[in-house]
Scaffold this motif. Structure first.
Motif: not given
Length: 448
Positions: A207-236
């Motif tokens: 599965x694909x995850x987002x880090x809490x420290x990722x850039x929010x705009x890049x992360x938003x694009x990842x969610x949009x192109x992921x084909x999923x309704x949401x992506x989980x966010x994890x810490x380091x």
């Protein structure tokens, strides 16, 4: 979201603004017909006194939801026009996600009040999100994820999920005892599983995850192109902290587009159609000053040919200043008006008020920058008549540019021509022609 109903309600409200009873009925109708976001956009179409009058007629519960949907400056205008006691109900029973959207530009007294009215859980989540900067995912993640410990049996998980699920939930996340994310399971698969089937047999470990420290705009694009309704966010450390869903991702993307559009014209992205005249003037004056530096640089290069141009050198050198100051001033207004037209905020009913506001902004910036430019011109050429000529030309061109920024997109819309595509070209032509004719005409009158 469609905004095609907005012009109808704007006209109705303007036509009945003196009739309190009819106005109340219209407000009730729009509450039942429009979404909270549509009502927020509709309110921006009214000058502040009328906006406050309409706002006071809106149901208090609806007020809070509309307030959340407003842009920052529009919220501030509502708060500034109201007593604190009238504002405090807007901040009751907010969850952490909602307060995070609001808190960036709120005064501490409202943030503190909202936090005091939160549950202990929401207060802790809000504090946790505040540990991250505004451009990090951790600040904007939502905390409505479905998190299931690995040890639970399928029957127990089904019982938990039988309760209402958060919007855009298609999977639940499986965690170890320390909240470390180890997989996800589609709810559709869980439904058909036998109660004694181990979760591990259907758990997706890739599965694909987002880090809490990722850039929010890049992360938003990842969610949009992921084909999923949401992506989980994890810490380091890999522990699940929340998720970023598709709706939030699209909201962030649209906000970024608005920021880029407004900044390209030297304006703040939150400027309201009826924002304070002095604030609007100040916001735009900064970019006009930057533009002035580049304009004089171009004029300096033209001045290198002084020997060739001889008697007309001063006029030739200063022509780019006149043209560019009108062009940038007009483009600022143009950007604001095109957005208002696209959202259906501008109609025949409020056009006069918008023109008046832009005229005042144009006069303030025109007087300011015309004086500065005239002063620089006098120091450069030591010719008071030349300084007077450019003062009048700059003042007139900025005022004409501000008015053209309203009228050009308005007329193009009436002609069914997209103002976003052709408005800037026509506006530049208008300001260039007016500026050159005025400046050169005055130069010929005063200097020959």
């Amino acid at each position: 979201m469609s905004f095609e109903k907005l012009p109808f309600f704007i006209e109705m409200l303007n036509d009945n603004i003196e009739n309190q009873s009819a106005l109340a009925d219209i407000v009730t109708e729009l509450e039942n017909s429009l979404s909270f976001e549509q009502i927020a956009v509709l309110l921006e179409a009214f000058p502040i006194p009328l906006r406050k009058l309409i706002w006071q007629l809106i149901n208090q519960e609806v007020q809070q939801q509309v307030f959340i949907e407003m842009r920052n400056e529009s919220r501030q205008l509502i708060l500034n026009a109201s007593e604190d006691e009238q504002c405090f109900p807007l901040f009751e029973k907010l969850d952490a996600d909602e307060l995070l959207d609001l808190s960036e530009n709120l005064s501490d007294r409202f943030v503190d009040y909202a936090v005091s009215k939160m549950t202990d859980k929401q207060r802790a989540l809000f504090k946790k999100a505040q540990e991250f900067s505004n451009d990090e995912v951790g600040h904007w993640q939502s905390f409505d994820d479905i998190q299931i410990p690995q040890r639970l049996k399928t029957s127990a998980i089904k019982k938990i999920l039988s309760n209402s699920l958060p919007p855009l939930t298609e999977v639940f996340y499986v965690t170890q005892h320390d909240a470390k994310l180890i997989g996800e399971v589609a709810i559709a698969k869980l439904i058909v599983m036998q109660d004694d089937t181990p979760i591990s047999t259907v758990m997706n470990r890739d599965y694909e995850v987002l880090l809490t420290t990722d850039n929010i705009y890049s992360a938003a694009e990842k969610v949009i192109i992921s084909g999923k309704s949401a992506l989980p966010v994890v810490d380091l450390t890999g522990c699940l902290t929340g998720r970023l869903d598709l709706q939030q991702a699209h909201t962030i993307r649209e906000e970024q587009k608005d920021i880029q559009l407004f900044k390209s014209s030297g304006m703040i992205e939150e400027e309201d159609l009826f924002s304070n005249i002095w604030i609007s003037s100040k916001n735009r004056a900064v970019w006009l000053g930057v533009n002035l530096v580049t304009a004089f640089l171009a004029s300096w290069f033209i001045g290198l040919f002084e020997g060739t141009l001889q008697q007309v050198v001063a006029l030739a050198v200063l022509m780019p200043v006149v043209a560019s100051m009108g062009g940038i001033s007009g483009s600022q207004t143009l950007t604001l008006i095109i957005r208002g037209l696209a959202l259906g905020q501008i109609t025949d009913a409020n056009q006069k008020a918008i023109v008046l506001k832009e005229l005042k902004v144009g006069c303030i910036n025109g007087l300011l920058w015309a004086a500065i430019i005239a002063g620089i011109t006098y120091l450069w050429f030591e010719n008071p008549l030349l300084s007077l000529a450019i003062y009048i030309a700059i003042l007139g061109n900025i005022i004409i540019a501000s008015l053209s920024g309203v009228w050009v997109p308005w007329l193009l819309t009436k002609l069914k021509i997209d103002p976003a595509l052709s408005g800037a070209v026509i506006l530049t032509t208008v300001t260039d022609i007016f500026g050159f004719i005025t400046f050169l005409g005055l130069g010929a009158l005063f200097l020959t």
